[in-house]
Write a protein that holds these residues in place. Structure first.
Motif, PDB file in Angstrom:
ATOM      1  N   ILE A 101       0.827  -1.205   0.000  1.00 28.00           N
ATOM      2  CA  ILE A 101       0.000   0.000   0.000  1.00 28.00           C
ATOM      3  C   ILE A 101       0.861   1.255   0.000  1.00 28.00           C
ATOM      4  N   ASN A 102       2.045   1.197   0.625  1.00 22.59           N
ATOM      5  CA  ASN A 102       2.946   2.352   0.560  1.00 22.59           C
ATOM      6  C   ASN A 102       3.357   2.633  -0.877  1.00 22.59           C
ATOM      7  N   VAL A 103       3.726   1.571  -1.590  1.00 22.98           N
ATOM      8  CA  VAL A 103       4.161   1.718  -2.979  1.00 22.98           C
ATOM      9  C   VAL A 103       3.045   2.296  -3.834  1.00 22.98           C
ATOM     10  N   PHE A 104       1.851   1.712  -3.712  1.00 24.19           N
ATOM     11  CA  PHE A 104       0.741   2.145  -4.559  1.00 24.19           C
ATOM     12  C   PHE A 104       0.240   3.529  -4.158  1.00 24.19           C
ATOM     13  N   ALA A 105       0.260   3.843  -2.861  1.00 27.46           N
ATOM     14  CA  ALA A 105      -0.165   5.172  -2.412  1.00 27.46           C
ATOM     15  C   ALA A 105       0.777   6.245  -2.950  1.00 27.46           C
ATOM     16  N   ARG A 106       2.066   5.930  -2.985  1.00 22.00           N
ATOM     17  CA  ARG A 106       3.006   6.905  -3.555  1.00 22.00           C
ATOM     18  C   ARG A 106       2.737   7.125  -5.036  1.00 22.00           C
ATOM     19  N   ARG A 107       2.373   6.078  -5.743  1.00 21.90           N
ATOM     20  CA  ARG A 107       2.128   6.208  -7.174  1.00 21.90           C
ATOM     21  C   ARG A 107       0.947   7.117  -7.475  1.00 21.90           C
ATOM     22  N   ILE A 108      -0.026   7.175  -6.577  1.00 16.86           N
ATOM     23  CA  ILE A 108      -1.207   8.012  -6.824  1.00 16.86           C
ATOM     24  C   ILE A 108      -1.186   9.286  -5.984  1.00 16.86           C
ATOM     25  N   ASP A 109      -0.034   9.574  -5.370  1.00 15.59           N
ATOM     26  CA  ASP A 109       0.133  10.796  -4.558  1.00 15.59           C
ATOM     27  C   ASP A 109      -0.938  10.907  -3.478  1.00 15.59           C
ATOM     28  N   ALA A 110      -1.150   9.804  -2.777  1.00 11.04           N
ATOM     29  CA  ALA A 110      -2.192   9.767  -1.751  1.00 11.04           C
ATOM     30  C   ALA A 110      -1.649  10.172  -0.383  1.00 11.04           C
ATOM     31  N   ARG A 111      -2.500  10.769   0.395  1.00 12.94           N
ATOM     32  CA  ARG A 111      -2.215  10.954   1.821  1.00 12.94           C
ATOM     33  C   ARG A 111      -2.454   9.614   2.499  1.00 12.94           C
ATOM     34  N   LEU A 112      -1.466   9.113   3.229  1.00 17.31           N
ATOM     35  CA  LEU A 112      -1.567   7.797   3.860  1.00 17.31           C
ATOM     36  C   LEU A 112      -1.502   7.949   5.374  1.00 17.31           C
ATOM     37  N   GLU A 113      -2.463   7.323   6.050  1.00 15.93           N
ATOM     38  CA  GLU A 113      -2.494   7.346   7.512  1.00 15.93           C
ATOM     39  C   GLU A 113      -2.671   5.916   8.026  1.00 15.93           C
ATOM     40  N   ILE A 114      -1.919   5.559   9.064  1.00 13.21           N
ATOM     41  CA  ILE A 114      -2.015   4.254   9.702  1.00 13.21           C
ATOM     42  C   ILE A 114      -2.607   4.452  11.087  1.00 13.21           C
ATOM     43  N   VAL A 115      -3.678   3.731  11.387  1.00 15.79           N
ATOM     44  CA  VAL A 115      -4.366   3.884  12.665  1.00 15.79           C
ATOM     45  C   VAL A 115      -4.333   2.568  13.425  1.00 15.79           C
ATOM     46  N   ASP A 116      -3.759   2.580  14.626  1.00 11.86           N
ATOM     47  CA  ASP A 116      -3.804   1.425  15.527  1.00 11.86           C
ATOM     48  C   ASP A 116      -5.102   1.506  16.308  1.00 11.86           C
ATOM     49  N   VAL A 117      -6.053   0.686  15.873  1.00  8.99           N
ATOM     50  CA  VAL A 117      -7.347   0.667  16.543  1.00  8.99           C
ATOM     51  C   VAL A 117      -7.475  -0.523  17.489  1.00  8.99           C
ATOM     52  N   GLY A 118      -6.494  -1.468  17.406  1.00 12.21           N
ATOM     53  CA  GLY A 118      -6.594  -2.627  18.281  1.00 12.21           C
ATOM     54  C   GLY A 118      -5.490  -3.647  18.103  1.00 12.21           C
ATOM     55  N   VAL A 119      -4.271  -3.209  17.857  1.00 11.84           N
ATOM     56  CA  VAL A 119      -3.146  -4.141  17.750  1.00 11.84           C
ATOM     57  C   VAL A 119      -2.850  -4.695  19.141  1.00 11.84           C
ATOM     58  N   ALA A 120      -2.551  -5.997  19.217  1.00 11.05           N
ATOM     59  CA  ALA A 120      -2.389  -6.653  20.515  1.00 11.05           C
ATOM     60  C   ALA A 120      -1.188  -6.134  21.296  1.00 11.05           C
ATOM     61  N   SER A 121      -0.143  -5.720  20.593  1.00  8.16           N
ATOM     62  CA  SER A 121       1.044  -5.187  21.247  1.00  8.16           C
ATOM     63  C   SER A 121       1.143  -3.691  20.985  1.00  8.16           C
ATOM     64  N   ASP A 122       2.047  -3.048  21.714  1.00  6.71           N
ATOM     65  CA  ASP A 122       2.262  -1.620  21.488  1.00  6.71           C
ATOM     66  C   ASP A 122       3.074  -1.427  20.210  1.00  6.71           C
ATOM     67  N   VAL A 123       2.633  -0.526  19.362  1.00  4.47           N
ATOM     68  CA  VAL A 123       3.355  -0.208  18.138  1.00  4.47           C
ATOM     69  C   VAL A 123       3.742   1.258  18.180  1.00  4.47           C
ATOM     70  N   SER A 124       4.877   1.561  17.586  1.00  7.52           N
ATOM     71  CA  SER A 124       5.338   2.942  17.608  1.00  7.52           C
ATOM     72  C   SER A 124       5.991   3.279  16.280  1.00  7.52           C
ATOM     73  N   GLY A 125       6.137   4.542  16.052  1.00  7.01           N
ATOM     74  CA  GLY A 125       6.761   4.998  14.818  1.00  7.01           C
ATOM     75  C   GLY A 125       6.120   6.277  14.356  1.00  7.01           C
ATOM     76  N   PRO A 126       6.830   7.056  13.567  1.00  4.96           N
ATOM     77  CA  PRO A 126       6.280   8.320  13.076  1.00  4.96           C
ATOM     78  C   PRO A 126       5.079   8.087  12.170  1.00  4.96           C
ATOM     79  N   GLY A 127       4.028   8.836  12.441  1.00  5.04           N
ATOM     80  CA  GLY A 127       2.864   8.761  11.566  1.00  5.04           C
ATOM     81  C   GLY A 127       1.771   7.834  12.023  1.00  5.04           C
ATOM     82  N   ILE A 128       2.018   6.988  13.035  1.00  2.53           N
ATOM     83  CA  ILE A 128       0.955   6.108  13.526  1.00  2.53           C
ATOM     84  C   ILE A 128      -0.018   6.916  14.387  1.00  2.53           C
ATOM     85  N   VAL A 129      -1.293   6.770  14.113  1.00  2.00           N
ATOM     86  CA  VAL A 129      -2.316   7.358  14.967  1.00  2.00           C
ATOM     87  C   VAL A 129      -2.700   6.314  16.005  1.00  2.00           C
ATOM     88  N   HIS A 130      -2.464   6.614  17.263  1.00  2.00           N
ATOM     89  CA  HIS A 130      -2.767   5.679  18.351  1.00  2.00           C
ATOM     90  C   HIS A 130      -4.191   5.958  18.835  1.00  2.00           C
TER      91      HIS A 130
END
Length: 355
Positions: A101-130
């Protein structure tokens, strides 16, 4: 223009498509330098986009892509070819920019957002919406996936994500998902919502086959019997058998439609989320465009339930919003056709009727 009341206040008010605008665009298409109807589905897409947006020259750029990530307790039943830890690992891959999805989103110049709505473990990184409701659903083979209130909370998270995309200037929404075992949850929901036999719906998902596939089907059948979800209550089906990311997708669809944003629906899981949302609020359906026909057998049944004809058939079964992103250039082309093609009069070309 009249507006439908939201079902149980789960969705914002959704206006019907602007039929006057759609009719004007249909007539305008016949003035362009081509035989009437010669661009086929592209012409009907242009008319649909006009009705959705209320704009005679609709724009679908820039697109917004939102990927909701969540885990499923039923993964403990061995229904996936991958361990549950892959959900968090793939979120990290999204953040690093290395997923499809990163590759294809870049091809169409899309705004990409990743949302952790219920991952079992803690996730971190720039751009993740917790925005986590809980760390994964319950094991639907042994308990309800979530409470009704948790399902509503996840729907609200999806609505907020769509609102962020709209406020950022996005003019089309693609919603994706990541969650190991979510084809199991989606298949169970679809079986209840449509009354279809599980064996006709359940495919390989992440790659299960043979005895593993038979086991997956038996787990789903047993879960449906144990949970007793009410097929006439979509929220009950979602809470007992669904996923947090599925609920969030539903909320995103409902919010985007209220903003008159065209929604490009991805594959099997995304379509089950769309079907469930449409059962909650039928006014949503005219704002949905279906990107592709997944290789998952249940997708055909979900598409039929929505009377949907997808744009592409590439035997995909990845998810993430990847198939919808691949279909997006067709929407862009439909919009450009309206904005950039010359009319017979402008080009000095004789029409077939000599007018």
């Amino acid at each position: 223009m009249s507006r439908r009341r939201p079902v149980n206040d789960l969705s914002p008010l959704i206006s019907p498509p602007d039929t006057d605008c759609a009719e004007r665009v249909g007539r305008y298409l016949d003035t362009l330098t081509k035989p009437p109807g010669s661009l086929g589905r592209l012409e009907s897409l242009a008319v649909e986009l006009a009705g959705m947006t209320g704009d005679d020259f609709p724009s679908v750029t820039p697109p917004g892509v939102v990927v909701f990530a969540a885990d499923h307790g039923v993964a403990r039943e061995g229904v996936s070819a991958f361990p549950q830890s892959v959900t968090a690992q793939m979120v990290a891959n999204f953040v690093a920019g290395g997923a499809a999805i990163n590759v294809f989103a870049r091809r169409i110049d899309a705004r990409l957002e990743i949302v952790d709505v219920g991952v079992a473990s803690d996730v971190s990184g720039p751009g993740i919406v917790h925005d986590k409701v809980r760390p994964g659903t319950g094991n639907l083979a042994r308990e309800d996936a979530m409470s009704r209130d948790e399902a509503l909370s996840a729907i609200e998270i999806g609505r907020r994500a769509a609102e962020r995309a709209f406020q950022s200037g996005c003019r089309c929404l693609i919603v994706g998902e990541m969650g190991i075992a979510n084809t199991t949850a989606s298949s169970a929901m679809l079986a209840v919502l449509t009354g279809s036999p599980v064996a006709e719906l359940v495919g390989p998902g992440t790659g299960v086959a043979g005895k593993a596939l038979a086991h997956k089907r038996s787990v789903i059948e047993a879960a449906i019997a144990a949970r007793g979800a009410d097929p006439d209550d979509p929220l009950d089906v979602l809470a007992r058998l669904g996923g947090l990311e599925i609920a969030a997708m539903m909320g995103a669809y409902l919010s985007a439609a209220a903003k008159r944003l065209p929604i490009l629906v991805d594959g099997f899981i995304a379509t089950v989320a769309a079907l469930t949302a449409c059962r909650l609020e039928p006014a949503l359906r005219p704002y949905l465009i279906f990107g592709h026909h997944s290789h998952e057998p249940g997708h055909a049944r979900a598409l039929k339930a929505l009377d949907a004809e997808p744009l592409l058939d590439l035997s995909l079964r990845l998810g993430e919003g990847s198939g919808a992103a691949l279909a997006f250039p067709l929407l862009e082309a439909a919009s450009a056709m309206l904005c950039e093609m010359a009319t017979f009069s402008d080009a000095g070309v004789d029409n077939r009727d000599g007018c």
